[in-house]
Enzyme design. Structure first.
Site, PDB file in Angstrom:
ATOM      1  N   TYR A  80      -2.428 -35.491   1.739  1.00  0.00           N
ATOM      2  CA  TYR A  80      -2.451 -34.452   2.764  1.00  0.00           C
ATOM      3  C   TYR A  80      -1.029 -34.079   3.173  1.00  0.00           C
ATOM      4  CZ  TYR A  80      -3.994 -31.904   6.917  1.00  0.00           C
ATOM      5  OH  TYR A  80      -4.234 -30.937   7.840  1.00  0.00           O
ATOM      6  N   PHE A 132       0.357  -1.980  -0.004  1.00  0.00           N
ATOM      7  CA  PHE A 132      -0.683  -2.686  -0.732  1.00  0.00           C
ATOM      8  C   PHE A 132      -1.841  -2.862   0.255  1.00  0.00           C
ATOM      9  CE2 PHE A 132      -2.841  -6.482  -2.408  1.00  0.00           C
ATOM     10  CZ  PHE A 132      -3.198  -5.964  -3.635  1.00  0.00           C
ATOM     11  N   THR A 133      -3.068  -2.888  -0.254  1.00  0.00           N
ATOM     12  CA  THR A 133      -4.238  -2.878   0.643  1.00  0.00           C
ATOM     13  C   THR A 133      -4.172  -3.954   1.735  1.00  0.00           C
ATOM     14  OG1 THR A 133      -5.365  -4.180  -1.036  1.00  0.00           O
ATOM     15  CG2 THR A 133      -5.841  -1.821  -0.997  1.00  0.00           C
ATOM     16  N   ASP A 223       8.061  -8.337  -1.502  1.00  0.00           N
ATOM     17  CA  ASP A 223       6.796  -8.871  -2.007  1.00  0.00           C
ATOM     18  C   ASP A 223       7.004  -9.094  -3.500  1.00  0.00           C
ATOM     19  OD1 ASP A 223       4.293  -9.269  -3.103  1.00  0.00           O
ATOM     20  OD2 ASP A 223       3.284  -7.729  -1.909  1.00  0.00           O
ATOM     21  N   LYS A 266      -0.523 -14.449  -9.302  1.00  0.00           N
ATOM     22  CA  LYS A 266       0.140 -13.594 -10.298  1.00  0.00           C
ATOM     23  C   LYS A 266       1.440 -14.276 -10.730  1.00  0.00           C
ATOM     24  CE  LYS A 266      -2.178 -10.080  -7.851  1.00  0.00           C
ATOM     25  NZ  LYS A 266      -2.130  -9.374  -6.581  1.00  0.00           N
ATOM     26  N   ARG A 389      -9.143   2.562  -7.832  1.00  0.00           N
ATOM     27  CA  ARG A 389      -7.926   2.606  -7.012  1.00  0.00           C
ATOM     28  C   ARG A 389      -7.737   4.062  -6.602  1.00  0.00           C
ATOM     29  NH1 ARG A 389      -6.217  -2.611  -5.407  1.00  0.00           N
ATOM     30  NH2 ARG A 389      -7.952  -1.862  -4.219  1.00  0.00           N
ATOM     31  N   PHE A 455     -13.896  -1.063  -0.075  1.00  0.00           N
ATOM     32  CA  PHE A 455     -13.992  -1.139  -1.536  1.00  0.00           C
ATOM     33  C   PHE A 455     -14.420  -2.515  -2.033  1.00  0.00           C
ATOM     34  CE2 PHE A 455     -10.129  -3.566  -2.392  1.00  0.00           C
ATOM     35  CZ  PHE A 455      -9.383  -3.341  -1.243  1.00  0.00           C
TER      36      PHE A 455
END
Ligand SMILES: *Cc1c(COP(=O)(O)O)cnc(C)c1O
Length: 482
Positions: A80, A132-133, A223, A266, A389, A455
């Protein structure tokens, strides 16, 4: 690899890896595919993966891992607090970005949550190259607003502009002067700009934006979720980067930023995320939020196995042979589609191939979700699922009318190192048929419309019996073929 020359082949994206684990796929008959997409409310997010032949929904958490990553997962130190695994991941992150402080979080949007909570106040304005969403939602939830400062060329779908992700420097200075630096908690640059087609940002632009930020004393946030594709494009498209190693380019970009965050779904080709800063003040301000929302400071909601995989993934992100597969396969995919005259976004970017739905199904009304209708039709005719998109991914206008998106796209993501060239040729061939029969595609309307990020889980139905007609034509042309 881009610089290999061939004797007879004109275009060949060559894999610098071999496949040693395979997963069986299903390609269902077209009637079944029609049934599945109807059950899924014409929303490709709601399909079951077993019913999908090529899962091109996203590159998030779906990239193929390397043998070294899988091996590293076996030595995870499960604890932990204070596990050795954390220190290995921390070291890999520090090394990749050249920054000292690392806060772990379970994925990219979790970093956005922490960052928005600790930095954005009611009435703040956040300039960025493109939204970005999830980023935009987290900023809005804090009472802030997003201003997109892309260059006009960014949304020209057919272009030869190599760095469509670049921020417009004039618009940035104008905005700062207009709203005042004190209302701007940070400027955000998204590498490999997701929603305009995985389009890269030049190193030069990152440096220029950074100078402006310094002039007005505003922090620069990067980002870095899609930075690997971006680094590949810096290397092959930006003159000054040609002789730099991938890691040198990464460090040059990182040096410009005060705050960096990333989705390791990613970057790192595993699952997780994190925030990286070189100021102890930022670190101290944010570190208290990690145990509240993510997990203790030495795992942040990630499994230790995934953290080991991310650590290796970050090392491999510096190897051009490991990061070139995505962009090169997408380029080849785009080249084939252009041969078939299918309208796509050019130049091709990272993360996926983007089809221009506004042109593909221009006869469908804009308020009837052109991209979503096309994504549904693509699944029906090929068993591949892409992602809408466009207008469906936008929030509605305050008066309840549809906010028509500036680009109406269907993204066919190419999870890195996952698909083969024959699979690309198959989907391209089905798209060629669909394009020649595009007049059969009709619109969609909501049957269930969530208030936030509709979406993801919204459900729709066709506005006519166009899907049955599409299936009938397919059977006429292909008989019993899948
Ligand atoms: C995917 C993505 C995110 C969110 O990351 P998740 O790990 O999927 O939450 C944030 N920014 C960009 C640019 C992305 O592509």
């Amino acid at each position: 690899m881009s610089d290999i020359k061939f004797y007879k082949e004109k275009h060949l994206p060559l894999e610098m890896h071999k496949v040693r684990i395979v997963q069986k796929l299903n390609l269902l008959p077209i009637e079944k595919r029609l049934e599945n997409i109807s059950k899924a409310g014409n929303n490709t997010f709601l399909l079951r993966n077993k019913d999908v032949y090529l899962d091109m929904l996203t590159d998030s958490g779906t990239n193929a891992m390397s043998d070294r990553q899988l091996g590293a997962m076996m030595i995870a130190d499960d604890s932990y607090a204070g596990s050795e695994t954390f220190y290995r991941m921390e070291k890999a992150v520090q090394n990749f970005f050249g920054k000292e402080y690392f806060l772990p979080a379970h994925q990219g949007r979790a970093c956005e949550h922490i960052l928005a909570k600790s930095l954005v106040k009611e009435g703040d304005v956040v300039p960025m190259n493109y939204h970005f969403t999830t980023t935009k939602t987290h900023i809005n939830l804090q009472g802030g607003r997003v201003e997109e400062l892309y260059k006009d060329k960014a949304i020209e779908l057919v272009s030869d502009e190599p760095f469509k992700g670049d921020m417009d420097l004039v618009k940035l200075e104008n905005l700062i002067n207009e709203v005042g630096a004190e209302h701007i908690p940070f400027v955000r640059i998204e590498m490999g700009t997701n929603l305009i087609g995985g389009q890269p940002v030049s190193l030069q632009n990152v440096e220029d934006v950074s100078s402006i930020c310094k002039k007005y004393n505003i922090p620069l946030m990067i980002d870095a979720s899609l930075i690997t594709d971006n680094l590949y494009f810096n290397k092959v498209r930006e003159e000054r980067c040609k002789d730099m190693s991938i890691h040198e380019i990464a460090l040059a970009i990182s040096k410009c930023a005060d705050i960096i965050y990333f989705s390791a779904r990613k970057l790192g080709s595993a699952k997780g995320g994190g925030i990286v800063v070189d100021s102890k003040e930022y670190f101290d301000n944010m570190k208290e939020l990690i145990p509240v929302y993510e997990g203790f400071l030495t795992y942040g909601g990630m499994s230790t196995r995934e953290m080991e995989a991310v650590a290796i993934g970050l090392e491999e992100a510096c190897d051009i042979d490991m990061i070139s597969h995505g962009p090169e396969f997408i380029e080849e995919f785009g080249r084939i589609l252009q041969e078939y005259n299918i309208p796509i976004v050019t130049p091709t970017g990272g993360l996926g191939l983007h089809i221009n739905a506004r042109e593909f199904v221009g006869h469908v009304k804009e308020t009837e979700f052109q991209s979503a209708a096309l994504a549904s039709a693509i699944y029906i005719v090929s068993g591949a699922r892409g992602m809408e998109r466009g207008t469906l991914s936008e929030e509605k206008n305050p008066d309840g009318s549809e906010h028509i998106a500036s680009c109406e796209l269907v993204r066919l993501a190419l999870p890195r190192r996952v698909f083969t060239l024959s699979q690309i040729r198959y989907i391209a061939d089905r798209l060629a048929w669909l394009y020649d029969n595009r007049h059969l595609i009709g619109g969609l309307r909501f049957t269930e419309e969530p208030k936030v990020m509709r979406f993801f889980i919204g459900r729709l139905e066709p506005t006519s019996d166009w899907q049955e007609k599409l299936v009938a034509k397919f059977k006429e042309d292909f008989g019993d073929s899948l």
